[in-house]
Design an enzyme around this catalytic site. Structure first.
Site, PDB file in Angstrom:
ATOM      1  CE1 TYR A   1       1.468   8.989   2.861  1.00  0.00           C
ATOM      2  CE2 TYR A   1       0.629  10.840   3.772  1.00  0.00           C
ATOM      3  CZ  TYR A   1       0.630   9.591   3.958  1.00  0.00           C
ATOM      4  OH  TYR A   1      -0.373   8.796   4.514  1.00  0.00           O
TER       5      TYR A   1
ATOM      6  CE  LYS B   1      -2.138   7.988   1.613  1.00  0.00           C
ATOM      7  NZ  LYS B   1      -2.393   6.635   1.534  1.00  0.00           N
TER       8      LYS B   1
HETATM    9  P1  NDP Z   1       2.464   1.433   8.483  1.00  0.00           P
HETATM   10  O1  NDP Z   1       3.948   1.683   8.005  1.00  0.00           O
HETATM   11  O2  NDP Z   1       2.353   0.961   9.806  1.00  0.00           O
HETATM   12  O3  NDP Z   1       2.193  -0.044   7.614  1.00  0.00           O
HETATM   13  C1  NDP Z   1       2.395  -0.014   6.256  1.00  0.00           C
HETATM   14  C2  NDP Z   1       1.698  -1.451   5.837  1.00  0.00           C
HETATM   15  O4  NDP Z   1       1.837  -1.066   4.221  1.00  0.00           O
HETATM   16  C3  NDP Z   1       2.522  -2.501   6.038  1.00  0.00           C
HETATM   17  O5  NDP Z   1       1.560  -3.642   5.965  1.00  0.00           O
HETATM   18  C4  NDP Z   1       3.328  -2.792   4.767  1.00  0.00           C
HETATM   19  O6  NDP Z   1       3.648  -4.056   4.816  1.00  0.00           O
HETATM   20  C5  NDP Z   1       2.812  -2.532   3.643  1.00  0.00           C
HETATM   21  N1  NDP Z   1       3.460  -1.976   2.536  1.00  0.00           N
HETATM   22  C6  NDP Z   1       4.101  -0.926   2.379  1.00  0.00           C
HETATM   23  N2  NDP Z   1       4.402  -0.941   0.968  1.00  0.00           N
HETATM   24  C7  NDP Z   1       3.901  -2.083   0.313  1.00  0.00           C
HETATM   25  C8  NDP Z   1       4.168  -2.300  -0.878  1.00  0.00           C
HETATM   26  N3  NDP Z   1       4.550  -1.819  -1.837  1.00  0.00           N
HETATM   27  N4  NDP Z   1       3.164  -3.552  -1.245  1.00  0.00           N
HETATM   28  C9  NDP Z   1       2.366  -3.914  -0.372  1.00  0.00           C
HETATM   29  N5  NDP Z   1       2.269  -3.548   0.928  1.00  0.00           N
HETATM   30  C10 NDP Z   1       3.019  -2.541   1.283  1.00  0.00           C
HETATM   31  O7  NDP Z   1       1.400   2.294   7.929  1.00  0.00           O
HETATM   32  P2  NDP Z   1       0.132   2.742   8.586  1.00  0.00           P
HETATM   33  O8  NDP Z   1      -0.562   1.768   9.018  1.00  0.00           O
HETATM   34  O9  NDP Z   1       0.432   4.076   9.343  1.00  0.00           O
HETATM   35  O10 NDP Z   1      -0.559   3.337   7.104  1.00  0.00           O
HETATM   36  C11 NDP Z   1      -1.481   2.622   6.387  1.00  0.00           C
HETATM   37  C12 NDP Z   1      -2.076   3.448   5.379  1.00  0.00           C
HETATM   38  O11 NDP Z   1      -2.723   4.884   5.821  1.00  0.00           O
HETATM   39  C13 NDP Z   1      -1.203   4.256   4.458  1.00  0.00           C
HETATM   40  O12 NDP Z   1      -1.838   4.260   3.140  1.00  0.00           O
HETATM   41  C14 NDP Z   1      -0.797   5.454   4.906  1.00  0.00           C
HETATM   42  O13 NDP Z   1      -0.346   6.262   4.066  1.00  0.00           O
HETATM   43  C15 NDP Z   1      -2.275   5.875   5.529  1.00  0.00           C
HETATM   44  N6  NDP Z   1      -2.229   6.795   6.294  1.00  0.00           N
HETATM   45  C16 NDP Z   1      -1.518   6.829   7.601  1.00  0.00           C
HETATM   46  C17 NDP Z   1      -1.664   7.637   8.592  1.00  0.00           C
HETATM   47  C18 NDP Z   1      -0.976   7.609   9.957  1.00  0.00           C
HETATM   48  O14 NDP Z   1      -1.014   8.654  10.757  1.00  0.00           O
HETATM   49  N7  NDP Z   1      -0.296   6.299  10.222  1.00  0.00           N
HETATM   50  C19 NDP Z   1      -2.451   8.813   8.339  1.00  0.00           C
HETATM   51  C20 NDP Z   1      -3.124   9.070   7.261  1.00  0.00           C
HETATM   52  C21 NDP Z   1      -2.808   8.003   6.157  1.00  0.00           C
HETATM   53  P3  NDP Z   1       5.112  -4.781   5.606  1.00  0.00           P
HETATM   54  O15 NDP Z   1       4.546  -4.873   6.859  1.00  0.00           O
HETATM   55  O16 NDP Z   1       5.672  -5.876   4.819  1.00  0.00           O
HETATM   56  O17 NDP Z   1       6.095  -3.653   5.374  1.00  0.00           O
END
Ligand code: NDP
Length: 247
Positions: free
Chosen positions: A155, A159
């Protein structure tokens, strides 16, 4: 309503941070493409939220790591709504293991979701942005790409790579009306962090000057700011949204 007339694609916007971004960009006047990979009902709920702001919205299934699916998704979206000028590369996953226990599959899956995902979507949408001489690309990275984290070598690489991509692309398109920036969240309350053990969350809070996790909307506001047409001299930057955890 600074984004009236604009069309935004937010990858992975069925849940969490992407969902908050989609709704906030709609609040700012943008029409929205809600992308998801498996959770259709959640994506449709976001479409309903966007429509409450009297903006157009469609949900499209597509795995961002799959170049062919991205092509089909963008074709369908642009046919139904029009040219996309705002792209938020947000879709992401974790597959946490300490390095010695990490499988090649876990390494690869995380890299292709974040990096190939951004490559595929950006590659498909950038030419149109350049042609119209206006575009915004906003990559959601992570504090882990800046400071590393136990059990997240895959990860952190993804990132960190996305931040390097942000700066390089920003330089390449700086003269073409397209800005490229990153928003780097700390720990945010979503499904992704809901699986982190309570004792680890306590440690995270201890190391966060604000003493708490962030909310998806607190990330989305930074995206809205960068998407604003008035943010036209900001490119290649990383906005940290982490409660002071890394400064
Ligand atoms: P969630 O797990 O809550 O949501 C992930 C989202 O990404 C869902 O909408 C999921 O779709 C979608 N997704 C996953 N894989 C794919 C794919 N291959 N193609 C299309 N869509 C995909 O994650 P977060 O909201 O927490 O994270 C969002 C972003 O923020 C990510 O990039 C994460 O790395 C980053 N981030 C998050 C942090 C945190 O603390 N939460 C901190 C720092 C960065 P579906 O619902 O259909 O599964």
């Amino acid at each position: 309503m600074e984004l009236t007339g604009k069309i935004s694609l937010v990858s992975g916007s069925s849940r969490g941070i992407g969902r908050a971004i989609a709704i906030m960009l709609a609040e700012a006047g943008s029409d929205i493409i809600v992308n998801y990979v498996s959770n259709e009902s959640a994506a449709l709920e976001v479409v309903e939220q966007v429509k409450k702001h009297r903006r157009r919205a469609i949900a499209i299934q597509g795995d961002v790591s799959d170049r062919k699916q991205v092509g089909l998704m963008v074709d369908q979206a642009q046919k139904e709504l029009g040219p996309i000028q705002i792209l938020v590369n947000n879709a992401g996953i974790t597959r946490d293991r300490s390095f010695l226990k990490l499988s090649p599959e876990q390494w690869h899956e995380v890299l292709i979701t974040h990096l190939d995902g951004a490559f595929n979507l950006t590659g498909r949408l950038l030419p149109g942005m350049i042609e119209s001489r206006w575009g915004r690309i906003i990559n959601i990275t992570s504090i882990v790409g800046q400071i590393g984290n136990f059990g997240q070598s895959n990860y952190a690489v993804a990132k960190g790579g996305l931040m390097a991509f942000t700066k390089t692309l920003a330089r390449e398109v700086a003269m073409k009306g397209v800005t490229v920036n990153a928003v780097s969240p700390g720990y945010i309350e979503t499904d992704m962090t809901a699986v982190v053990p309570e004792n680890v969350i306590d440690i995270v809070k201890q190391f966060t000057p604000m003493g708490r996790l962030g909310k998806p909307e607190e990330v989305a506001i930074a995206v809205r700011f960068l998407a604003d047409p008035r943010a036209s001299f900001i490119t290649g930057t990383i906005i940290n949204v982490n409660g002071g955890m890394y400064m």
